[in-house]
Design a protein around this motif. Sequence first.
Motif, mmCIF file in Angstrom:
data_model
loop_
_atom_site.group_PDB
_atom_site.id
_atom_site.type_symbol
_atom_site.label_atom_id
_atom_site.label_comp_id
_atom_site.label_asym_id
_atom_site.label_seq_id
_atom_site.Cartn_x
_atom_site.Cartn_y
_atom_site.Cartn_z
ATOM 1 N N LEU A 147 -66.175 56.840 49.521
ATOM 2 C CA LEU A 147 -65.906 55.767 49.417
ATOM 3 C C LEU A 147 -64.301 56.180 47.649
ATOM 4 C CD1 LEU A 147 -65.990 52.908 49.533
ATOM 5 C CD2 LEU A 147 -67.644 52.150 47.577
ATOM 6 N N GLU A 148 -64.870 57.091 47.370
ATOM 7 C CA GLU A 148 -63.799 57.349 46.334
ATOM 8 C C GLU A 148 -62.366 57.284 47.126
ATOM 9 O OE1 GLU A 148 -65.210 60.706 44.037
ATOM 10 O OE2 GLU A 148 -66.146 59.023 43.341
ATOM 11 N N ALA A 149 -62.026 58.016 48.584
ATOM 12 C CA ALA A 149 -61.124 58.062 49.093
ATOM 13 C C ALA A 149 -59.905 56.739 49.539
ATOM 14 C CB ALA A 149 -61.550 58.746 50.664
ATOM 15 N N LEU A 150 -60.347 55.919 49.038
ATOM 16 C CA LEU A 150 -60.003 54.161 48.680
ATOM 17 C C LEU A 150 -59.025 54.457 47.298
ATOM 18 C CD1 LEU A 150 -61.988 52.101 50.918
ATOM 19 C CD2 LEU A 150 -60.555 53.506 52.148
ATOM 20 N N SER A 182 -64.934 47.298 40.701
ATOM 21 C CA SER A 182 -63.697 47.609 41.055
ATOM 22 C C SER A 182 -62.571 48.353 42.269
ATOM 23 C CB SER A 182 -62.996 48.320 40.189
ATOM 24 O OG SER A 182 -63.900 49.922 40.145
ATOM 25 N N THR A 183 -63.314 48.533 43.215
ATOM 26 C CA THR A 183 -63.065 48.948 44.387
ATOM 27 C C THR A 183 -62.874 47.712 45.457
ATOM 28 O OG1 THR A 183 -64.848 48.957 45.249
ATOM 29 C CG2 THR A 183 -64.294 51.082 43.940
ATOM 30 N N LEU A 184 -62.959 46.579 45.119
ATOM 31 C CA LEU A 184 -63.342 45.614 45.734
ATOM 32 C C LEU A 184 -61.719 45.389 46.927
ATOM 33 C CD1 LEU A 184 -64.427 42.601 47.777
ATOM 34 C CD2 LEU A 184 -65.055 41.936 45.920
ATOM 35 N N PRO A 185 -60.994 44.884 45.971
ATOM 36 C CA PRO A 185 -59.433 44.604 45.898
ATOM 37 C C PRO A 185 -59.053 45.645 47.558
ATOM 38 C CG PRO A 185 -59.872 44.591 43.812
ATOM 39 C CD PRO A 185 -61.188 45.098 44.503
ATOM 40 N N LEU A 186 -59.758 46.602 46.875
ATOM 41 C CA LEU A 186 -58.948 48.580 47.710
ATOM 42 C C LEU A 186 -59.636 48.128 48.605
ATOM 43 C CD1 LEU A 186 -59.369 51.276 44.814
ATOM 44 C CD2 LEU A 186 -57.326 50.658 46.092
#
Length: 284
Positions: A147-150, A182-186
Amino acid sequence: LSPVGKPFIRAAFYFKEALQLLLRFNTTNTSTLYTTNMIFKIAAYKSFSEISPTVQFVNFTCNQALLEVFEGCNRVHIIDFDIGYGGQWASLMQELVLRNGGAPCMKITAFACPTSYDEFELGFTIENLKHFANAINMGFDIEIVSLEALNSSSWSSLPLHFGENETIAVNLPIGSFSNYPSTLPLILRFVKQLSPKIIVSSDRGCDRTDVPFPHHIIHALQSYSGLLESLDAVNMNLDALEKIERFFLQPSIEKIVLGRSVPRKKTSMEEFVYTIRIFTINIQ
């Protein structure tokens, strides 16, 4: 220790235990709290998914929507943000094999967060799905992407492979990013760029990271209380129910409580104590 009593009391007990862990352990070292005997955990989840009317209804509803979209498609590609043990996809494969014209080739790209997914669990899911697909003679491939790849500056650098004439579907449960808001927008921008044919999303009722921590706990308590009520309603074996609660539901509750606090690191110890007080008042 397994609690006794009505579903609400049992759910409250598990949440009380999880909240007390916040006071007894350093929140930077909570990963060890999730370490459970995987054999028991997997067996408990299997029993839970076979018995729980809630899980069966959610999987059936999502799969029916996917089957309609996949009608006439020869290649399907599912982008999954919460693959778990892959039980939903095994049942979908079975339905696709029975359709007129034969089953399509299926590929799953599962996004997993390194800090929340166990390597053994992911390995089990991958091998289990591959074995099932082979048993029913269905073309299948699965790929795991961090998921960090996003967070990459260019999504074109992601290790994703899309074939020609693939029908893309996205499984994006609300809880898949509840501990990583914090990852939701991405994620949403990435999904929009994919232009999927369909997006399926389920809400467990306990993934309320949009509300303050104490209220999130109350919402989660109500959700798990209802879940336990549904299990009691099917009059299942008490020993099996105890194993489901101990090896699957209780760790899931701990993950909700601890996971909400770990990445943010802004919530003070006083708020945790306040949460426990509010929680105690609400269950009495």
